[in-house]
Design an enzyme around this catalytic site. Sequence first.
Site, short mmCIF file in Angstrom:
data_model
loop_
_atom_site.label_atom_id
_atom_site.label_comp_id
_atom_site.label_asym_id
_atom_site.label_seq_id
_atom_site.Cartn_x
_atom_site.Cartn_y
_atom_site.Cartn_z
CB SER A 70 -3.34 29.48 71.64
OG SER A 70 -2.59 29.64 70.48
CE LYS A 79 -0.06 32.59 69.51
NZ LYS A 79 -0.41 31.67 68.42
NE ARG A 105 -4.97 23.82 71.07
CZ ARG A 105 -5.13 25.10 70.71
NH1 ARG A 105 -4.13 25.95 70.83
NH2 ARG A 105 -6.28 25.52 70.25
CG HIS A 115 -4.62 38.02 66.91
ND1 HIS A 115 -3.55 37.28 66.46
CD2 HIS A 115 -5.69 37.20 66.89
CE1 HIS A 115 -3.96 36.05 66.20
NE2 HIS A 115 -5.25 35.97 66.46
CG ASP A 160 0.69 29.09 71.32
OD1 ASP A 160 -0.38 28.52 71.61
OD2 ASP A 160 0.93 29.53 70.20
N1 URA Z 1 -4.72 30.82 66.43
C1 URA Z 1 -3.83 30.67 67.42
O1 URA Z 1 -2.86 31.41 67.54
N2 URA Z 1 -4.04 29.67 68.30
C2 URA Z 1 -5.08 28.82 68.23
O2 URA Z 1 -5.21 27.96 69.07
C3 URA Z 1 -6.00 28.99 67.18
C4 URA Z 1 -5.81 30.01 66.29
#
Ligand code: URA
Length: 425
Positions: free
Chosen positions: A186, A190, A171, A85, A164
């Site tokens: 978050s 994932k 958010r 990621h 999320d």
């Molecule tokens: N990327 C994400 O997946 N979540 C966040 O909260 C911020 C950046």
Amino acid sequence: MTAFTAVDVIRSKRDGSELSDAQVRWVLEAYLRGEVAPEQMSALLMAVVWRGMTARELSAWTTAMVASGERMDLSGAGRPVVDKHSSGGVGDKVSLVVAPLVAALGVAVPKLSGRGLGHTGGTLDKLESIPGWRGELTRERFLGQLREVGAVIGSAGESLAPADKALYALRDVTATVESIPLIASSIMSKKIAGGADAVLLDVKVGAGAFLKELEPARELARTMVRLGADAGVRTVCLLTSMEAPLGRGIGNALEVAEAVEVLQGGGPDDLREVCLAVAREMLALGGVSDDPEPALADGRALEVWRRMVAAQGGDPDAPLPTAPHTAVVEAPRDGWLVRLDALAVGTAAWRLGAGRARKEDAVDPAAGVVLGAALGEQVTAGQPLATLHASSTDRLAQGRAALEGAYEIADAPAASVPLVLEKVS
Ligand code: URA
């Protein structure tokens, strides 16, 4: 009768008390069931922004987010499985290189990606510039490709960590994105739900990243590494510089072309360096100690790339789209390029059409910027600093305006800064 009320949970967090595991689980589940109202969840999120979360609360919060959907079972991959990621940067096409590179050396890479928003591009948008390529795969095709090719980059569906998505929508409109625990949970919910044995995180730091300073980036890295460990997913984080764009091409097709150059054993030095650093960590997480560099030089990584693209309907030999209009920004004087602001270059690419302002917008696959000089290079007056690519002259003018003030040319070179800043494991 439930044991809790939203008002009590919000009040506890507001006043700095630690929420119990049961409270955390209840509030997330009740929100998803529609029993906790969006304004109540928004208030709780704002309380988290101010009060933070203890390690225990955050672990419970992340576990509940993962449990809101399914956790993929990748045990059929037949080899170690390592996900990757990036927190997002300008010209960041590292995933396009490392997924086939790492797969070529025996570690499977299952990467679920998103689309870009604002000045940073999304991996799916980049790959969609390849004629025929599709990121939407059924679960069976995703797993089949992982087994047969070893690398797959697909679109993140709705089934992983749906909490999320629901929280992020709140958010985004309540100024509660900027919170280390909320960002960490978050991202990691994932990744944990994605089912890999291990995860390599590349957190970008600098002008073009959402974290501009090293200290908060370190804290985010440590928090995510701990969340991974709590969930039994070995996690390593590299902090890498995003002061200047990575590589020379910024924009969807331009980035694919540059990733292919690296896969052919060439490409810009900075991009190669970050790709190799990320690949080494991913291989180590998969228990493979081979040096990845020879697999770029001898075509093994390129071969996996070709199979990966073809398996998703893309033609690896098809010409990539090109823009009908280009314009050159020239160096105004001789000297050394001592600043090349990644945010300004990313904004220019966005204005040229490579990015989107709203989720529904389409991107122009051919638009973007090709840098004529890298940070730290010596330049001469009149030399191209950047070539802008767009669908119209109006877009070119917008891109040119965004680049103003993006670079600084000085009489002497500046001290060079490392690209890989730190490793957190
Ligand atoms: N990327 C994400 O997946 N979540 C966040 O909260 C911020 C950046």
